[in-house]
Design a protein around this motif. Structure first.
Motif, mmCIF file in Angstrom:
data_model
loop_
_atom_site.group_PDB
_atom_site.id
_atom_site.type_symbol
_atom_site.label_atom_id
_atom_site.label_comp_id
_atom_site.label_asym_id
_atom_site.label_seq_id
_atom_site.Cartn_x
_atom_site.Cartn_y
_atom_site.Cartn_z
ATOM 1 N N SER A 78 15.801 53.008 3.965
ATOM 2 C CA SER A 78 15.150 54.046 4.774
ATOM 3 C C SER A 78 15.890 54.188 6.091
ATOM 4 C CB SER A 78 13.680 53.706 5.037
ATOM 5 O OG SER A 78 13.559 52.598 5.911
ATOM 6 N N GLU A 79 15.886 55.408 6.624
ATOM 7 C CA GLU A 79 16.508 55.687 7.917
ATOM 8 C C GLU A 79 15.692 56.731 8.658
ATOM 9 O OE1 GLU A 79 21.152 55.394 8.150
ATOM 10 O OE2 GLU A 79 20.627 56.603 6.407
ATOM 11 N N GLN A 80 15.620 56.575 9.986
ATOM 12 C CA GLN A 80 14.921 57.536 10.830
ATOM 13 C C GLN A 80 15.753 57.843 12.052
ATOM 14 O OE1 GLN A 80 11.362 54.926 11.118
ATOM 15 N NE2 GLN A 80 10.195 56.773 10.614
ATOM 16 N N ASN A 104 9.053 60.367 18.237
ATOM 17 C CA ASN A 104 9.293 61.576 17.429
ATOM 18 C C ASN A 104 10.241 61.283 16.263
ATOM 19 O OD1 ASN A 104 7.743 63.375 19.191
ATOM 20 N ND2 ASN A 104 9.428 63.112 20.650
ATOM 21 N N LEU A 105 10.016 60.189 15.595
ATOM 22 C CA LEU A 105 10.890 59.776 14.499
ATOM 23 C C LEU A 105 10.706 60.656 13.275
ATOM 24 C CD1 LEU A 105 10.399 55.914 14.800
ATOM 25 C CD2 LEU A 105 12.501 57.163 15.327
ATOM 26 N N THR A 115 29.739 64.162 17.035
ATOM 27 C CA THR A 115 29.800 64.919 18.282
ATOM 28 C C THR A 115 28.877 64.253 19.294
ATOM 29 O OG1 THR A 115 30.206 66.959 17.047
ATOM 30 C CG2 THR A 115 29.503 67.189 19.348
ATOM 31 N N ILE A 116 29.388 63.952 20.480
ATOM 32 C CA ILE A 116 28.596 63.263 21.494
ATOM 33 C C ILE A 116 27.522 64.219 22.013
ATOM 34 C CG2 ILE A 116 28.640 62.023 23.672
ATOM 35 C CD1 ILE A 116 30.268 60.717 21.387
ATOM 36 N N PRO A 117 26.239 63.926 21.805
ATOM 37 C CA PRO A 117 25.178 64.829 22.242
ATOM 38 C C PRO A 117 24.898 64.691 23.732
ATOM 39 C CG PRO A 117 24.222 62.925 21.177
ATOM 40 C CD PRO A 117 25.708 62.751 21.086
ATOM 41 N N ALA A 118 24.176 65.655 24.274
ATOM 42 C CA ALA A 118 23.842 65.645 25.699
ATOM 43 C C ALA A 118 22.603 64.810 25.996
ATOM 44 C CB ALA A 118 23.633 67.079 26.188
ATOM 45 N N GLU A 119 21.861 64.429 24.958
ATOM 46 C CA GLU A 119 20.630 63.663 25.140
ATOM 47 C C GLU A 119 20.709 62.355 24.338
ATOM 48 O OE1 GLU A 119 18.285 64.517 27.193
ATOM 49 O OE2 GLU A 119 19.163 66.478 27.676
ATOM 50 N N PRO A 120 20.021 61.314 24.800
ATOM 51 C CA PRO A 120 20.000 60.073 24.027
ATOM 52 C C PRO A 120 19.238 60.248 22.724
ATOM 53 C CG PRO A 120 18.456 59.940 25.850
ATOM 54 C CD PRO A 120 19.219 61.212 26.036
ATOM 55 N N TYR A 121 19.527 59.407 21.742
ATOM 56 C CA TYR A 121 18.816 59.457 20.472
ATOM 57 C C TYR A 121 18.719 58.057 19.884
ATOM 58 C CZ TYR A 121 23.507 59.378 18.318
ATOM 59 O OH TYR A 121 24.785 59.044 17.944
ATOM 60 N N CYS A 122 17.760 57.878 18.989
ATOM 61 C CA CYS A 122 17.463 56.579 18.387
ATOM 62 C C CYS A 122 17.700 56.654 16.880
ATOM 63 C CB CYS A 122 16.010 56.213 18.687
ATOM 64 S SG CYS A 122 15.377 54.764 17.810
ATOM 65 N N LEU A 123 18.245 55.587 16.328
ATOM 66 C CA LEU A 123 18.428 55.452 14.882
ATOM 67 C C LEU A 123 17.803 54.139 14.433
ATOM 68 C CD1 LEU A 123 22.205 56.453 14.619
ATOM 69 C CD2 LEU A 123 20.257 57.871 13.961
#
Length: 246
Positions: free
Chosen positions: A116-118, A126-127, A143-151
């Motif tokens: 599983s991945e989120q 907001n997963l 591509t380096i996004p402008a906002e942080p994100y979680c995996l």
């Protein structure tokens, strides 16, 4: 450990060094990509040192195709010995995927597959599910996004003749900023905070908790701070001093 693989070997190779300060965020540059920071499609290498300037950890990328590359982390003193955990990566579209770990010492390949991945925001809120890519782990956005994100990835690592390890890998990737470094000056960098848990010869528990800065045009290990290594609390820091191509 019963099974050796790259992520644990990389963590345990790090040693204490001075922490790297981070300045105010820089404006996002459109079109920046992970390879511009990691240097994964170059024969690039680097060495990190501790607070006394003693070599503490070393890495090297080796491109293996137009969209594939492998990286080795190890202690410099072990560099001429066969590697036990070489991470294998594949780029497809806007993602870099992790496939597994080569063990040259024991002549085997440890395959990693997610169940599983989120993906979510920078607070791991907001997963939502990520679609499977043949079971390979979504490791980082290309591509380096402008906002942080979680995996958040959960799955297994299968080692021929040694069994199966269950794992959970949580990552928070932060967008580009300007980092004031110990040896490289002010460098544009991205940051990965990762927490790795597994049951490799012990009850399922956190084995690694670390922050890793990657410098644009400089490469991996710009600065690393481990607060858990091998399942034990610690305060390990290392800074990139030497870098080269080979």
């Amino acid at each position: 450990m019963k099974i050796e693989f790259g992520r644990l070997g990389a963590a345990l190779a790090l040693a204490i060094a001075a922490v790297t300060a981070t300045a105010a965020p820089a404006a996002a540059a459109p079109g920046e990509t992970y390879d511009q920071y990691s240097l994964m499609f170059q024969r690039s290498a680097g060495q990190l040192v501790d607070s006394a300037g003693t070599p503490a950890s070393q890495w090297a990328w080796r491109p293996t195709g137009a969209t594939t590359a492998e990286i080795r982390w190890d202690e410099p003193k072990n560099w001429n010995n066969p590697a036990t955990g070489i991470e294998h990566f594949l780029r497809d579209g806007d993602w870099l995927y992790l496939d597994g770990y080569a063990d040259d010492l024991h002549h085997k390949y440890n395959t990693q597959r997610v169940t599983s991945e989120q993906i979510g925001d920078g607070s791991c809120g907001n997963l939502r599910p990520l679609p499977s890519h043949g079971g390979q782990q979504h490791y980082v956005r290309w591509t380096i996004p402008a906002e942080p994100y979680c995996l958040i990835a959960k799955g297994t690592i299968t080692s021929p003749g040694a069994g199966i390890v269950n794992f959970e890998h949580r990552q928070i990737w932060k967008p580009a900023t300007n980092c004031a470094t110990r040896f490289q000056g002010t460098v544009r960098c991205i940051e990965q905070h990762e927490v790795w848990s597994d049951d490799n010869g012990h009850p399922f528990s956190v084995q690694i908790d670390r922050t890793h800065k990657i410098g644009k045009g400089v490469g991996m290990g710009l600065a690393i701070h481990n607060t858990v290594g091998g399942g034990k609390p610690l305060d390990w820091r290392a800074d990139l001093r030497n870098r080269w191509t080979w």
